[in-house]
Design a protein around this motif. Sequence first.
Motif, mmCIF file in Angstrom:
data_model
loop_
_atom_site.group_PDB
_atom_site.id
_atom_site.type_symbol
_atom_site.label_atom_id
_atom_site.label_comp_id
_atom_site.label_asym_id
_atom_site.label_seq_id
_atom_site.Cartn_x
_atom_site.Cartn_y
_atom_site.Cartn_z
ATOM 1 N N LEU A 11 0.834 -1.197 0.000
ATOM 2 C CA LEU A 11 0.000 0.000 0.000
ATOM 3 C C LEU A 11 0.870 1.248 0.000
ATOM 4 C CD1 LEU A 11 -2.350 -1.098 2.944
ATOM 5 C CD2 LEU A 11 -2.846 -1.348 0.504
ATOM 6 N N TYR A 12 0.245 2.391 -0.361
ATOM 7 C CA TYR A 12 0.875 3.692 -0.118
ATOM 8 C C TYR A 12 -0.218 4.724 0.115
ATOM 9 C CZ TYR A 12 0.356 4.226 -5.272
ATOM 10 O OH TYR A 12 -0.100 4.265 -6.569
ATOM 11 N N ASP A 13 0.070 5.647 1.038
ATOM 12 C CA ASP A 13 -0.908 6.636 1.490
ATOM 13 C C ASP A 13 -0.725 8.006 0.861
ATOM 14 O OD1 ASP A 13 -2.081 4.770 3.227
ATOM 15 O OD2 ASP A 13 -0.611 5.224 4.780
ATOM 16 N N ARG A 14 0.306 8.151 0.035
ATOM 17 C CA ARG A 14 0.546 9.400 -0.684
ATOM 18 C C ARG A 14 1.474 9.091 -1.848
ATOM 19 N NH1 ARG A 14 5.713 11.328 0.633
ATOM 20 N NH2 ARG A 14 6.646 10.319 2.461
ATOM 21 N N TYR A 15 1.485 9.964 -2.834
ATOM 22 C CA TYR A 15 2.422 9.820 -3.937
ATOM 23 C C TYR A 15 3.817 10.236 -3.472
ATOM 24 C CZ TYR A 15 -1.727 9.495 -6.901
ATOM 25 O OH TYR A 15 -2.902 9.108 -7.461
ATOM 26 N N GLY A 16 4.832 9.591 -4.049
ATOM 27 C CA GLY A 16 6.172 9.966 -3.653
ATOM 28 C C GLY A 16 7.203 8.932 -4.048
ATOM 29 N N PRO A 17 8.362 8.944 -3.392
ATOM 30 C CA PRO A 17 9.452 8.010 -3.700
ATOM 31 C C PRO A 17 9.099 6.609 -3.246
ATOM 32 C CG PRO A 17 9.985 9.272 -1.742
ATOM 33 C CD PRO A 17 8.714 9.868 -2.287
ATOM 34 N N PRO A 18 9.964 5.638 -3.530
ATOM 35 C CA PRO A 18 9.668 4.254 -3.144
ATOM 36 C C PRO A 18 9.346 4.077 -1.662
ATOM 37 C CG PRO A 18 11.508 4.284 -4.679
ATOM 38 C CD PRO A 18 11.202 5.717 -4.356
ATOM 39 N N GLU A 19 9.896 4.953 -0.826
ATOM 40 C CA GLU A 19 9.711 4.799 0.616
ATOM 41 C C GLU A 19 8.269 4.973 1.076
ATOM 42 O OE1 GLU A 19 13.717 4.864 -0.333
ATOM 43 O OE2 GLU A 19 12.245 6.429 -0.852
ATOM 44 N N VAL A 20 7.389 5.481 0.214
ATOM 45 C CA VAL A 20 5.979 5.605 0.628
ATOM 46 C C VAL A 20 5.292 4.249 0.665
ATOM 47 C CG1 VAL A 20 5.839 7.948 -0.319
ATOM 48 C CG2 VAL A 20 5.074 6.008 -1.713
ATOM 49 N N LEU A 21 5.891 3.228 0.055
ATOM 50 C CA LEU A 21 5.295 1.895 0.020
ATOM 51 C C LEU A 21 5.508 1.171 1.348
ATOM 52 C CD1 LEU A 21 6.546 0.865 -3.510
ATOM 53 C CD2 LEU A 21 4.134 0.931 -2.848
ATOM 54 N N TYR A 22 4.515 0.402 1.744
ATOM 55 C CA TYR A 22 4.634 -0.402 2.959
ATOM 56 C C TYR A 22 3.724 -1.621 2.849
ATOM 57 C CZ TYR A 22 0.165 1.750 4.359
ATOM 58 O OH TYR A 22 -1.144 2.171 4.396
ATOM 59 N N GLU A 23 3.987 -2.627 3.675
ATOM 60 C CA GLU A 23 3.127 -3.799 3.747
ATOM 61 C C GLU A 23 2.048 -3.555 4.794
ATOM 62 O OE1 GLU A 23 3.442 -8.089 5.716
ATOM 63 O OE2 GLU A 23 4.906 -7.850 4.087
#
Length: 319
Positions: A8-20
Amino acid sequence: MNEMRAALYDRYGPPEVLYEGRVPVPDVNPGEVLVRVRAISVNGGELAGRAGKVRLVTGRRFPQRTGIDFVGEIAEVGASVTGVREGERVWGVLGRMTSGSAAEYVTVRPRQIAPAPGNLTPVEAISLPAGGTTSITALRDKARLRPGERLLVRGASGGVGSVAVQLGKAFGAHVTALAGPNNLDFVRGLGADEVFDHRTTGPSELGSFDVIMDTAGTEHPAFRRLLAPGGRMVAIAFDMANPLPSIAYLLASALHGSRRVRFFSGNPRHELFAELTRYAENGDVRPVVDTVHPLASIAAAHRALEAGGVRGKHIIEIA
């Protein structure tokens, strides 16, 4: 079982916005099947989506999901579905402009899947669907590549280009490939007849070609000039740094001039996946896996693909 793991991701941005995170397991409608996902691959379009470069399409509702292709087993069959069975290993894609395969389960319609190759593991197999279906459509259907013709593949070490090189040889073409300096031997190993470093070899040094398959999205006018009379160029990417001029050029060149450019966005269905399965089982194409990541490392996989120099596909294994 009411919830499942998903990227998932809660905002647009770099790869670091992704999380499980955790989301509900999707309900199965009568005309759908539920697939237990074993592996997915990371594709360039997902990087653009996550970064917000196509937010006019993806919108501003969060959290958002990522992933478009998958290999897995059918876990449940909808009441009105025939011709498939629980436990069958399949591969496929979600619908156009739909994402979310980076998860433990997905629901799809039967036309979006086909039996996966019996000679490949899920991790091996998932390196092929995006590049394979795109390459079949580009080379066979759009360019109508014929035996003996000269084919140029740009971005030949990537997820699409690496399969295009193999299919070009299977179709009987003389294949010239452009790749980064660290990937030249890798591309030769895929069967390319000639391989050049794209950093040191300009378009004017390459000669002429009957078909050009462009996965890079840049310098379209310069490469289009390399087409021989009757030549065809197929572009599957545009310049993300200057998207509007790039798209405008592709649209105009598809309509005007003797050397037209075909541009398309893939949305493969059952028949195309079934054909790719035959190519894989016959040995015409082989897996092209760069690195295997766990779902929890989805951000690292996106970061690695953005860094470039990829050899085939970055894979997410759903343990």
